[in-house]
Design a protein around this motif. Sequence first.
Motif, short mmCIF file in Angstrom:
data_model
loop_
_atom_site.label_atom_id
_atom_site.label_comp_id
_atom_site.label_asym_id
_atom_site.label_seq_id
_atom_site.Cartn_x
_atom_site.Cartn_y
_atom_site.Cartn_z
N TRP A 196 -11.02 30.90 -6.08
CA TRP A 196 -11.47 31.33 -4.93
C TRP A 196 -10.79 29.91 -4.06
O TRP A 196 -11.33 28.96 -4.23
CB TRP A 196 -12.90 31.39 -4.92
N LEU A 197 -10.58 30.35 -2.76
CA LEU A 197 -9.98 29.58 -1.89
C LEU A 197 -10.82 29.83 -0.74
O LEU A 197 -10.66 30.84 -0.01
CB LEU A 197 -8.40 29.85 -1.49
N ALA A 198 -11.63 29.05 -0.31
CA ALA A 198 -12.82 29.13 0.96
C ALA A 198 -12.45 28.48 2.06
O ALA A 198 -12.63 27.64 2.61
CB ALA A 198 -14.03 28.62 0.31
N THR A 199 -11.01 29.20 2.64
CA THR A 199 -10.65 28.64 3.69
C THR A 199 -10.27 29.94 4.74
O THR A 199 -9.91 30.89 4.38
CB THR A 199 -9.32 27.80 3.68
N ASP A 200 -10.07 29.46 6.08
CA ASP A 200 -9.77 30.58 6.83
C ASP A 200 -8.31 31.07 6.75
O ASP A 200 -7.26 30.16 6.70
CB ASP A 200 -9.96 30.11 8.09
N PRO A 201 -8.04 32.29 6.81
CA PRO A 201 -6.45 32.70 6.41
C PRO A 201 -5.28 32.55 7.63
O PRO A 201 -4.41 32.39 7.50
CB PRO A 201 -6.39 34.15 6.10
N VAL A 202 -6.37 32.25 8.75
CA VAL A 202 -5.36 31.85 9.97
C VAL A 202 -5.03 30.48 9.74
O VAL A 202 -3.77 29.88 10.04
CB VAL A 202 -6.14 32.18 11.43
N ASP A 213 -3.90 34.05 -9.42
CA ASP A 213 -4.53 35.26 -8.58
C ASP A 213 -5.58 34.43 -7.77
O ASP A 213 -6.94 34.59 -8.14
CB ASP A 213 -5.02 36.25 -9.74
N VAL A 214 -5.53 34.25 -6.41
CA VAL A 214 -6.22 33.50 -5.73
C VAL A 214 -6.89 34.59 -4.74
O VAL A 214 -6.42 35.21 -4.29
CB VAL A 214 -5.46 32.50 -4.62
N VAL A 215 -8.48 34.28 -4.83
CA VAL A 215 -9.09 34.97 -3.99
C VAL A 215 -9.27 34.24 -2.64
O VAL A 215 -10.26 33.32 -2.79
CB VAL A 215 -10.62 35.68 -4.80
N GLN A 216 -8.82 34.38 -1.55
CA GLN A 216 -9.34 33.79 -0.25
C GLN A 216 -10.20 34.67 0.55
O GLN A 216 -9.98 35.51 0.94
CB GLN A 216 -7.95 33.60 0.57
N THR A 217 -11.43 34.07 0.51
CA THR A 217 -12.61 34.63 1.24
C THR A 217 -12.85 34.56 2.59
O THR A 217 -13.87 35.16 3.24
CB THR A 217 -13.95 34.08 0.45
N GLY A 218 -12.09 33.26 3.15
CA GLY A 218 -12.50 32.80 4.36
C GLY A 218 -13.46 31.68 4.36
O GLY A 218 -14.01 31.50 3.34
N ALA A 219 -13.56 30.69 5.31
CA ALA A 219 -14.48 29.70 5.29
C ALA A 219 -15.91 30.09 5.32
O ALA A 219 -16.30 31.03 5.79
CB ALA A 219 -14.07 28.68 6.20
N THR A 388 -15.47 34.70 10.55
CA THR A 388 -16.76 33.95 10.59
C THR A 388 -17.61 34.57 9.39
O THR A 388 -18.73 34.26 9.14
CB THR A 388 -17.61 34.43 11.95
N ASP A 389 -17.12 35.40 8.62
CA ASP A 389 -17.84 36.16 7.53
C ASP A 389 -17.30 35.84 6.10
O ASP A 389 -17.73 36.25 5.18
CB ASP A 389 -17.44 37.74 7.75
N GLY A 390 -16.97 34.35 5.91
CA GLY A 390 -16.32 34.06 4.67
C GLY A 390 -17.59 34.06 3.48
O GLY A 390 -17.41 34.35 2.86
#
Length: 411
Positions: A196-202, A213-219, A388-390
Amino acid sequence: MRFVLSTYGSRGDVEPLVALAVRLRERGGEVRVCAPPDEDFAQRLAGLGVPLVGVGPSARALTKAAPSPSSLPERAARLIAGQVEAVTEAARGCDVVVATGMLPAAAGALSVAERLGVRSVSVTFQQLTLPSPERPPLAYPGKPLPPGVTDNEVLWDLDAENVNALFGDALATGRASLGLPPVDDVRGYVIGDRPWLATDPVLDPWRGAPGIDVVQTGAWLLLDERPLPPELVAFLEAGEPPVYVGFGSMPMREAADVARVAVDAVRAHGRRVLLARGWADLDLLDGQDDYLLVGEVNHQALFGRVAAVVHHGGAGTTTTATRAGAPQVVVPQAADQPYWAGRVAGLGIGAAHDGPTPTFASLSAALGAALSPETGARAKSVATQVRTDGATEAARLLLTETRGRTPHAPA
């Protein structure tokens, strides 16, 4: 459901787990956080009713000690042993272990989950530890990347060798204490098949890489409702927005000189200064009333009220400043911080300082770029795009993916 969230690192490693813990508890989860026993971490978690299981030595004390690169394997062994001891007890009977923080600490927590037959999720708060043909890996202290080699795949292969050399024996010892065999690829073991990648996609877009297989959740962010200290509010209201200067958990060599340079550079632009002590214990005693020295404060509440944020480029500080719409000057010190400096400059929301030691001239120039109307407008525009919902998304995924799973028998 019961969750154990494990890390070892600075505030930037702990604060995201605070956010996830709160979101999991809102959904009925029982949560424990395994983290360094520093007083500020304990107070932060206690204020939200989340139990802290102390792991290893104080992160602040370890950082300020500035150990030599040659001691890295020894430190890794202590971190892994601490994880084995603390997480084993905390994770008995739990449903999920979330492992993050320094690589050896994450490896230790993941090994405990493996031994207990508990589901585990490996999380990173920056993508530079995830192999990608688009960029080189970070260099470890004492293990510089060979000059002149530009093939990223070759460099990532070398990185795997370096990780094994630095942490392989320590992890093998920790796993042996759990009755587990050693692993051949330490980095691959920590990353796993679905990190999991807990960072903002922007701010930090993941562009994909073969075999991951990376899951980007948002920060993982949590609304900080702590009020600002009265003396800080009074200072903010007494004039035009000041410039904030702080370097978080970085120890900073020659901190007195850095403080003097920073304050002089800000004053040269006609701005007042907020100087944050941080782990470097920055200070400036010159008797003038155009600056204020601050300790630990609510950055979410503060950064929206300053003209610019001068900082070290930690993932958490960069995300908070970006979300607040504050122009930034990033003075990167180590690790992933040059990457965040580049992202800030690339997005046009601030300036990337060249190197870790600012001079009056270099910082004045960077501030000139950050304080321009164009940068300010761009910073406000990008702020509206930051998710803001990561932490909410991460909690949803953990609960959804864990329900109905058949527990594995312990190894």
